[in-house]
Scaffold this active site. Structure first.
Site, short mmCIF file in Angstrom:
data_model
loop_
_atom_site.label_atom_id
_atom_site.label_comp_id
_atom_site.label_asym_id
_atom_site.label_seq_id
_atom_site.Cartn_x
_atom_site.Cartn_y
_atom_site.Cartn_z
N GLY A 12 -0.87 5.97 -10.75
CA GLY A 12 0.35 5.38 -10.20
C GLY A 12 1.51 6.35 -10.33
O GLY A 12 1.69 6.97 -11.37
N ARG A 35 8.69 20.41 -10.77
CA ARG A 35 9.70 21.46 -10.64
C ARG A 35 9.77 22.32 -11.91
O ARG A 35 9.80 23.55 -11.85
CB ARG A 35 11.06 20.81 -10.37
N ARG A 88 8.98 26.26 -11.98
CA ARG A 88 10.06 27.21 -12.30
C ARG A 88 9.78 27.98 -13.60
O ARG A 88 10.02 29.18 -13.69
CB ARG A 88 11.40 26.47 -12.40
N ARG A 100 -6.00 7.62 -7.14
CA ARG A 100 -6.91 7.34 -8.26
C ARG A 100 -8.29 7.70 -7.73
O ARG A 100 -8.79 7.07 -6.81
CB ARG A 100 -6.83 5.85 -8.65
N ASP A 136 -2.93 7.27 -18.53
CA ASP A 136 -4.19 7.22 -19.25
C ASP A 136 -5.38 7.78 -18.45
O ASP A 136 -6.13 8.64 -18.94
CB ASP A 136 -4.44 5.73 -19.55
N ASP A 148 2.64 3.18 -21.81
CA ASP A 148 1.52 2.64 -22.58
C ASP A 148 0.56 3.71 -23.12
O ASP A 148 -0.60 3.42 -23.38
CB ASP A 148 0.73 1.63 -21.72
N ARG A 169 19.72 -22.62 -11.47
CA ARG A 169 18.27 -22.64 -11.37
C ARG A 169 17.59 -21.88 -12.51
O ARG A 169 18.24 -21.16 -13.26
CB ARG A 169 17.84 -21.95 -10.07
N GLY A 195 3.53 -3.21 -15.70
CA GLY A 195 3.27 -2.76 -17.06
C GLY A 195 1.80 -2.75 -17.42
O GLY A 195 1.43 -2.44 -18.54
N ARG A 196 0.97 -3.17 -16.45
CA ARG A 196 -0.47 -3.27 -16.69
C ARG A 196 -0.71 -4.16 -17.91
O ARG A 196 -0.19 -5.27 -17.94
CB ARG A 196 -1.08 -1.88 -16.88
N HIS A 206 21.43 -22.15 -16.17
CA HIS A 206 20.46 -21.31 -15.45
C HIS A 206 19.69 -20.50 -16.48
O HIS A 206 20.20 -20.21 -17.57
CB HIS A 206 21.15 -20.40 -14.42
N ARG A 243 12.15 -20.43 -9.39
CA ARG A 243 11.94 -19.52 -8.25
C ARG A 243 11.28 -18.26 -8.81
O ARG A 243 11.78 -17.67 -9.78
CB ARG A 243 13.26 -19.15 -7.59
N GLN A 255 9.55 -1.16 -8.65
CA GLN A 255 9.79 -0.54 -9.96
C GLN A 255 9.28 0.88 -10.06
O GLN A 255 9.63 1.62 -10.97
CB GLN A 255 9.11 -1.37 -11.06
N ARG A 256 8.41 1.28 -9.15
CA ARG A 256 7.85 2.64 -9.22
C ARG A 256 8.68 3.65 -8.43
O ARG A 256 8.43 4.86 -8.52
CB ARG A 256 6.41 2.62 -8.70
O1 F6P Z 1 0.32 2.06 -14.02
C1 F6P Z 1 1.40 1.89 -13.18
C2 F6P Z 1 1.29 0.59 -12.41
O2 F6P Z 1 2.42 0.46 -11.59
C3 F6P Z 1 1.10 -0.66 -13.27
O3 F6P Z 1 2.30 -1.11 -13.84
C4 F6P Z 1 0.49 -1.62 -12.29
O4 F6P Z 1 -0.29 -2.58 -12.94
C5 F6P Z 1 -0.36 -0.71 -11.44
O5 F6P Z 1 0.13 0.61 -11.59
C6 F6P Z 1 -0.37 -1.07 -9.98
O6 F6P Z 1 -1.27 -0.24 -9.34
P1 F6P Z 1 -1.38 -0.08 -7.77
O7 F6P Z 1 -0.32 0.87 -7.33
O8 F6P Z 1 -2.75 0.46 -7.55
O9 F6P Z 1 -1.16 -1.43 -7.16
#
Ligand code: F6P
Length: 327
Positions: free
Chosen positions: A15, A25, A29, A76, A107, A133, A166, A174-175, A220, A248, A256-257
């Site tokens: 990921g 970079r 460099r 992967r 990992d 992790d 709400r 976070g896996r 809320h 909700r 987040q990535r």
């Molecule tokens: O390891 C990074 C991560 O974003 C995890 O938080 C999440 O569980 C996983 O990768 C999602 O993987 P993919 O991009 O294959 O959906």
């Protein structure tokens, strides 16, 4: 610095994480400053198998320190898990004259680095994952940016949750680790946080906390759930069943990535990339770079993969103490 190494391959795998480009970079460099050539291997270990590469000079990494994602693409690789795939990757290294490989990721990337190093290719792993992790490193590149992204999103959600009085349930990535959820929960003043490191009891961990918040005058509620702690929609249904609120659900997901890396991630990435090249030029291979007690150190890959780090459960106590009272 020693001069046994003339050409380095660099890849990003697994990921993506904000700051991977800053690592690339720094490796390029630093290597060039020591007259070492760099070859970018694209699409992770698949690129090593297929000979998918790009030559990298100083300008090829200009203006990427601030960019999210990875300019080398990532994947992967199932094939790299096989002997055949690994042998093909070694053959590519020999063909391209790669004296060493720097592998950036989490990992799975480090497991790949160990496999490659066992085939005689010196490899340095650099920790970059939003999950934070990895047992060997107190910090992984990308975590801080991912936290900031989630915090910004939750701050916006809070506005509308407050207006409508709400309950909001936000699932963060976070896996199987709860670092993102816990840090983000503290930073957003969440009513409750669910993490995989703590057995989940919806009544105790959410319902009772909402009750306490209501008794303190709050109307809320912000609940942060780590993806490894349960399904957000199921949890919302349980809350509805138990106290009649209709939460909700927002799954922040891959947002987040992405994004421009924070200053912490750029700085850490740069120090780690520099250290990786130093290791290679000092004759060290089969190492991973790790953050330990404010320093950037290197550790044997096999040892690093066997390491665990204590989850900061004291932060959970902080969260509970602060969330329990006040409006
Ligand atoms: O390891 C990074 C991560 O974003 C995890 O938080 C999440 O569980 C996983 O990768 C999602 O993987 P993919 O991009 O294959 O959906």
């Amino acid at each position: 610095m020693q001069q046994g190494i003339k050409r380095i391959g660099i890849l990003t795998s697994g990921g993506d994480a904000p700051g991977m480009n800053a690592v690339v970079r720094a490796v390029v460099r630093t290597a060039l400053s020591q007259d070492v050539e760099c070859v970018g291997v694209r699409r992770g270990y698949n690129g090593l198998i297929n000979g998918d590469f790009v030559r990298m000079d100083a300008s090829s990494v200009s203006h990427i320190i601030e960019k999210g994602g990875t300019v080398l693409y990532t994947a992967r690789s199932e094939e790299f898990l096989t002997d055949e795939g690994q042998n093909k990757a070694v053959a590519t290294c020999r063909l391209l004259g790669l004296d060493a490989v720097v592998a950036i990721g989490g990992d799975g990337t480090f497991c790949g680095a160990l496999a490659l190093s066992r085939h005689g290719i010196p490899v340095i792993g650099i920790p970059a994952t939003i999950d934070n992790d990895l047992g060997c490193s107190q910090y992984t590149v990308g975590f801080d940016t991912a936290c900031n992204t989630a915090v910004a999103a939750i701050d916006m959600l809070r506005d509308t949750m407050q207006s409508h009085e709400r309950c909001s349930l936000v699932e963060v990535m976070g896996r199987q680790a709860g670092y993102l959820a816990l840090y983000v929960g503290i930073a957003t003043g969440a009513t409750a946080v669910l993490i995989p490191e703590r057995p989940v009891d919806i009544e105790r961990d959410i319902v009772e906390k909402i009750r306490q918040a209501r008794l303190s005058g709050r109307t809320h509620y912000m609940i942060v759930v780590a993806e490894g702690a349960g399904n957000a929609f199921d949890i919302a249904a349980q809350i509805k069943e138990s106290i009649g609120l209709d939460p909700r659900v927002t799954v922040l997901g891959h947002i987040q990535r992405g994004g421009s890396p924070s200053s912490r991630d750029r700085e850490t990435a740069t120090r780690m990339g520099y250290q990786a090249v130093r290791c290679l030029l000092e004759g060290k291979g089969n190492r991973v770079i790790a953050a330990r007690d404010g320093k950037v150190v290197d550790i044997d890959i096999a040892e690093a993969l066997a390491m665990t780090k204590p989850f900061p459960m004291d932060r959970y106590e902080v969260l509970e103490a602060v969330a329990a009272h006040g409006k």
